[in-house]
Design an enzyme around this catalytic site. Structure first.
Site, PDB file in Angstrom:
ATOM      1  N   THR A   1       0.778  -1.245   0.083  1.00 21.25           N
ATOM      2  CA  THR A   1       0.080  -0.045   0.215  1.00 21.25           C
ATOM      3  C   THR A   1       1.084   1.175   0.073  1.00 21.25           C
ATOM      4  O   THR A   1       1.830   1.078   0.748  1.00 21.25           O
ATOM      5  CB  THR A   1      -0.871  -0.040   1.285  1.00 21.25           C
ATOM      6  OG1 THR A   1      -1.721  -1.224   1.210  1.00 21.25           O
ATOM      7  CG2 THR A   1      -1.989   1.035   1.159  1.00 21.25           C
TER       8      THR A   1
ATOM      9  N   GLU B   1      -7.442  -5.811   3.507  1.00 21.91           N
ATOM     10  CA  GLU B   1      -7.843  -7.201   3.040  1.00 21.91           C
ATOM     11  C   GLU B   1      -8.809  -6.867   1.764  1.00 21.91           C
ATOM     12  O   GLU B   1      -9.287  -7.737   1.622  1.00 21.91           O
ATOM     13  CB  GLU B   1      -7.643  -8.052   3.918  1.00 21.91           C
ATOM     14  CG  GLU B   1      -6.555  -8.485   4.595  1.00 21.91           C
ATOM     15  CD  GLU B   1      -5.117  -8.685   3.914  1.00 21.91           C
ATOM     16  OE1 GLU B   1      -5.230  -9.186   2.931  1.00 21.91           O
ATOM     17  OE2 GLU B   1      -4.380  -8.616   4.529  1.00 21.91           O
TER      18      GLU B   1
ATOM     19  N   GLY C   1       2.428  -2.906   8.456  1.00 18.26           N
ATOM     20  CA  GLY C   1       2.834  -3.179   9.881  1.00 18.26           C
ATOM     21  C   GLY C   1       4.268  -3.741  10.033  1.00 18.26           C
ATOM     22  O   GLY C   1       4.790  -4.273   9.444  1.00 18.26           O
TER      23      GLY C   1
END
Lengths: 660, 660
Positions: B139, B421, B178
């Site tokens: 992303t 997701e 993350g």
């Protein structure tokens, strides 16, 4: 300025400034509001680090600092109009609650309204000068809504002319009052009064809790902060456990009820005297719903105008996400709702002042309706806004989860309105009680007035089987016709609830059981009633709008609001025979057309809410649309970036490698 | 134990242990899960301060510490079954995400699945031993759902046999991964591959970002934490800006596509190879919806059993709030939903494994349906659970806002599932694409199989005007009949969407515009399809339940789930001619009866979810019901109570007094 958002503004069909004036209540009010905001925003004493980067203790500290400055400056500038004080305060704390809220909003007003003249002399000036800082301690750990259940006791001891205050159980510990944990040195404590061996119910006692010199808790007082919450980081909501705390007889608020030196109790002349404050606060919350939702819409719609994603047409650039029908369907009904709630808030405020005027003239007749209306609309608007804020947040994709969007903060600041000042379901049931009473009166031949007058009309007492034979009344393109449809739906659901309650009464052990066994229907009836009121008030507002272009865009919003509500509750309208199945398909199509009509005005419609960037504090909702640059700048300042390498690397991860 | 909650358990009509086994998939699985939980909960290395009292940096620190311990211990204990690893990890982090999630869940699996043998040799063991800690950087700040729009470039330089990685714009900065901010020293970077002057689309590159010795960012790498979010305090979601970062040719993942030393590009054999992971994660999220909602129901229902409020019958003690019909109406449909989603999660997991088996045998035929099902159900279940958690929280009154309830944490931990997701609206539209394709195939005479086979049936291609003449099929007391009704509703809405799309195609400039202009209808059709699947799977599960008492209580829940959905969407069922107006009133009454039937089993039904107190970490949801004592103990430990007087008192409030 981002070229996408500039183009949006160029394409708007109306002048947002005119709409801003409508929302403010006139051009002069807009001017004055902006003047006050500039006073705060230009003031170096109110500059501070982004609160998202601070610990809770630091946030509380920053809030106390700003509140202290605020009080000095409001008095220095001579701002005294309540609306202007509110505007100044909102701007200082950016809409967040603050540690002195209860002192200013509850402690001082309660002193003013419920003190005897001697008490006013003793307490008011010290409180005005913040030597006494107070809060209002009503809610207990085990008791909220049902205040008769409160357990704290105040027992009069005539030998010393003192009250002895106690928290007899763990569930009786005062819990939640704002400013109680660390800020206040006094609390108005609500307690069951015992004198001469008898309980006289709840009364209010000015109770010193901390030393005026050292600020340390006084003997017998266990006081502290109730710990972190979902938001409200700036406020020290507190607990208070009282263990044989003695206060002078003169500390019971004695404007109405009294305890004489010998312990004899003197009743208050009326028990409805605190009614007004509650109604006022609930009316104010309707306005809060409008503000929270309009802020969220501003952020989500501006961001949707500059965010590009996916492809609509192969080979062409990624479109603005505001061009997706699903995005419009999420945001535009909420935009319409925000406008609706602004107008309802204006109405509530006006009605409150009108009825307060009547009460001061001795005319209490408007109070029950206002009470029922404020209860129901508080619940209706907060529930809708609460869910709507989250829809706005999630419509911003991943970035809506970042604190830099401000949307998480708007949510956690707003969501308690669903619970405080009257839990929403309880509020809906209070409104239902009024509706059912009115319905019964109408059936008994009484002529109802005011907002429930629709229960008079014979055609609203629909017979279940006669409905389908009545010609369909709704013209889905006509707002007035839709207002009628909402009215009939409300009437139908009130009637259904009344009939179900009647059936339950025949089977139940008690009236209370019957009421409980009908409560789903009762809440539904209240909800429909409130929905009707909102649609009606939105439609009524249109007639006040002189500017043609503004009138046109607001009319489109009002129609969207009304039709969207019909689509969401289509079962009710079909069930009541107010709509036909083919009309439902027409409504679906009409809703899509309305989304397209609103599309070119969407950015201008949120601009008209006129939130300065400093008030929104949102990287996504910036007026200039330069979203990504500001997200990056903000992130770089995050505390985790103060060092390049976090100490946990050396403490845990490096050592781990050698063990594997 | 609190006597109210003990009485609830005594009055249950079934043995919760049997239901727990059903949820776990057998008694042996329950035993093993408990064994693993005990390993963690009894382990002093995992004891720590309540996270609510820590700063974000401290929470991150504590999470890294626990993750390091966790990896050591999982290997020490030899836990290798993925489900057992998941159970251990969930217990260590109490369901929260943690800094090594992406290393363990994305970096290692991607290495395994997409590395050439030489790359496996070079990277896998260092990564397994946490010398390399990696994340998956896809992303970007300006690009999420539409991955073809990603802007990061990797340009091959044959003179040095290196790729040169760049973030050419601000919107191309990697954002959100993350573990990227502070934890990782490597990232698998998704970038547009350029070689020999041509772009070959997205490829994955193993990119060192921090020095393996000092952990400092490498030259050309700008990396950091993206700042505080709504939850996820333990995770260092990060940004990554690449400025002419050079990596060896061997760092492009080359199991499939390749770049030769001279820069020639070798295509991958298929472009569907990463399909599986996505489907797997979405299927897992359905189970997360069930867990988040069942935890929330456990807390809210146990608390409602010990909380007393108001009076139902004058003079009698305050009743348990679980006795209020409105409270039951909020919580019991959600309880039923939690069970429904558990069973759907089990089904998805089984189906995933079955179809993975087929794929390994070379049979890809089940993939499109699984893909469509996992997309739609991910969206359907997360939206419902997301709203449901908040209903549970608000049903706990004020105390639901306290962090000690754990409900705010459950919400902020869960809500991102609506976006990550695959954004939910996009997911619904993917499912719609499959439904419309299937519908067209059925109309063209093809025989559909699997979950969409209902689109074959001629009676589902309803003519708008013939509906009312068809006899009503629904027996509102029969689950099988309700499953049929949901099926017809789905078929009807798929057909309506298809017809509207057809009309749009005649008026629109392009297929894409027509699709966009029909997308509200398409989402609605997907939603109805998913709703049907859930009701159907719940009903199907009942046949597997051997124990009579458990079968009976689950049947009641299933009926409640189905009827509540009909009531909420009554417009659809009326519109499709599946219900009559009198039936709607019967459903209202039947729903009330079902609430009463469930009432005595409510606590046992949440006990059966079998969350240990240490997992729930909620003062309100405690098994023993001793709520108030534990709230008070918790609050006393709040950081604001570490000193009796907060420093802000001396800094701001004392000085203020002298100025007023």
């Amino acid at each position: 300025m981002n070229p996408d958002i500039r183009r949006e503004r160029e394409n708007a069909s109306f002048n947002p400034e005119i709409l801003t004036n409508t929302l403010d209540g006139g051009a002069e009010k807009t001017r004055r509001r902006r003047e006050i905001e500039s006073l705060v925003i230009g003031d170096p004493d109110f500059q501070h680090e982004d609160l998202n980067f601070l610990s809770r203790s630091e946030r509380y500290d920053a809030a106390v600092q700003k509140s202290a400055q605020m009080i000095l400056k409001i008095r220095e500038y001579g701002i005294s109009d309540p609306e202007e004080i509110y505007a100044y305060k909102s701007c200082v704390h950016r809409g967040r609650p603050e540690p002195l809220d209860l002192h200013l909003g509850m402690f001082l007003p309660t002193l003013l309204n419920q003190s005897s003249p001697a008490q006013l002399d003793a307490f008011f000036m010290p409180a005005w000068n913040l030597e006494i800082i107070g809060t209002y301690a009503q809610t207990e750990m085990g008791h909220g809504t049902h205040i008769r259940g409160l357990e704290t006791t105040a027992t009069y001891d005539p030998s010393t002319q003192e009250f002895v205050l106690n928290s007899p159980t763990i569930s009786s510990i005062k819990w939640w009052p704002g400013g109680l944990g660390k800020t206040s040195n006094h609390a108005i404590v609500l307690a069951q009064l015992y004198t001469q061996g008898k309980c006289h119910g709840l009364h209010a006692f000015i109770t010193p809790i901390r030393c005026m010199k050292t600020h340390m808790p006084l003997p017998g007082v266990v006081v502290g902060d109730i710990g972190p919450k979902f938001g409200f980081d700036e406020v020290d909501n507190g607990y208070l456990k009282l263990e044989n705390v003695r206060i002078p007889r003169e500390n019971m608020l004695m404007k109405y009820a009294k305890v004489e030196p010998d312990g004899s109790y003197v009743k208050p002349p009326s028990d409805k005297l605190t009614y007004g404050t509650m109604v006022f606060i609930r009316s104010m919350i309707v306005g809060e719903s409008a503000r929270a939702l309009s802020k969220s819409c501003t952020i989500a719609i501006r961001y949707s105008a500059v965010r590009h994603q996916s492809e609509l047409r192969q080979g062409e650039p990624e479109p603005q996400i505001l061009d997706y029908q699903t995005q419009q369907y999420k945001l535009f009904p909420l935009l319409a709702t925000a406008y609706a709630f602004h107008f309802v808030g204006q109405y509530m405020s006006k009605t409150y002042h009108r009825i307060t005027g009547d009460i001061n003239q001795g005319d209490f007749s408007g109070l029950p309706e206002l009470h029922a209306l404020s209860a129901g609309l508080k619940a209706f608007t907060t529930w809708v806004a609460n869910a709507g804020i989250e829809v706005c947040r999630m419509s911003c994709g991943g970035h809506g989860y970042s604190r830099c969007s401000s949307l998480p903060d708007i949510y956690v600041t707003f969501t308690p309105t669903c619970t405080y000042e009257g839990e929403n379901t309880v509020m809906m049931l209070q409104t239902a009680r009024f509706l059912l009473k009115s319905y019964k009166q109408a059936r008994a031949g009484q002529q109802l007035t005011g907002i429930v007058s629709y229960l008079n009309e014979p055609q609203t007492r629909i017979q279940p089987h006669s409905v389908s034979s009545r010609p369909t009344v709704v013209n889905i393109n006509d707002l007035a016709s839709l207002v009628e449809a909402y009215k009939y739906r409300a009437a139908k659901l009130v009637e259904m609830a009344a009939k179900n309650l009647q059936v339950e009464l025949q089977h139940s052990k008690s009236n209370e059981d019957a009421w409980n066994n009908s409560s789903i229907d009762l809440v539904r009836a209240s909800d429909a009633h409130c929905h009707y009121v909102v649609v009606k008030l939105f439609a009524a507002k249109l007639s006040e709008i002189g500017d043609t272009a503004v009138h046109s865009v607001l009319s489109t919003l009002a129609l969207l609001y009304a039709l969207h509500g019909v689509a969401l509750n289509s079962g009710d309208f079909l069930q009541a025979g107010l709509l036909t199945v083919p009309q439902l398909a027409q409504i679906s199509q009409r809703l899509k057309d309305l989304l397209s009509e609103i599309r070119p005005n969407a950015v201008a419609l949120v601009d008209a809410f006129d939130y300065r960037d400093e008030m929104l504090n949102s990287a996504l909702g910036r007026y200039d649309g330069n979203v990504y640059e500001h997200m990056f700048e903000w992130a770089k300042r995050s505390p985790l970036n103060h060092t390049e390498v976090h100490e946990s690397h050396h403490k845990y991860l490096k050592p781990l490698q050698s063990k594997l």
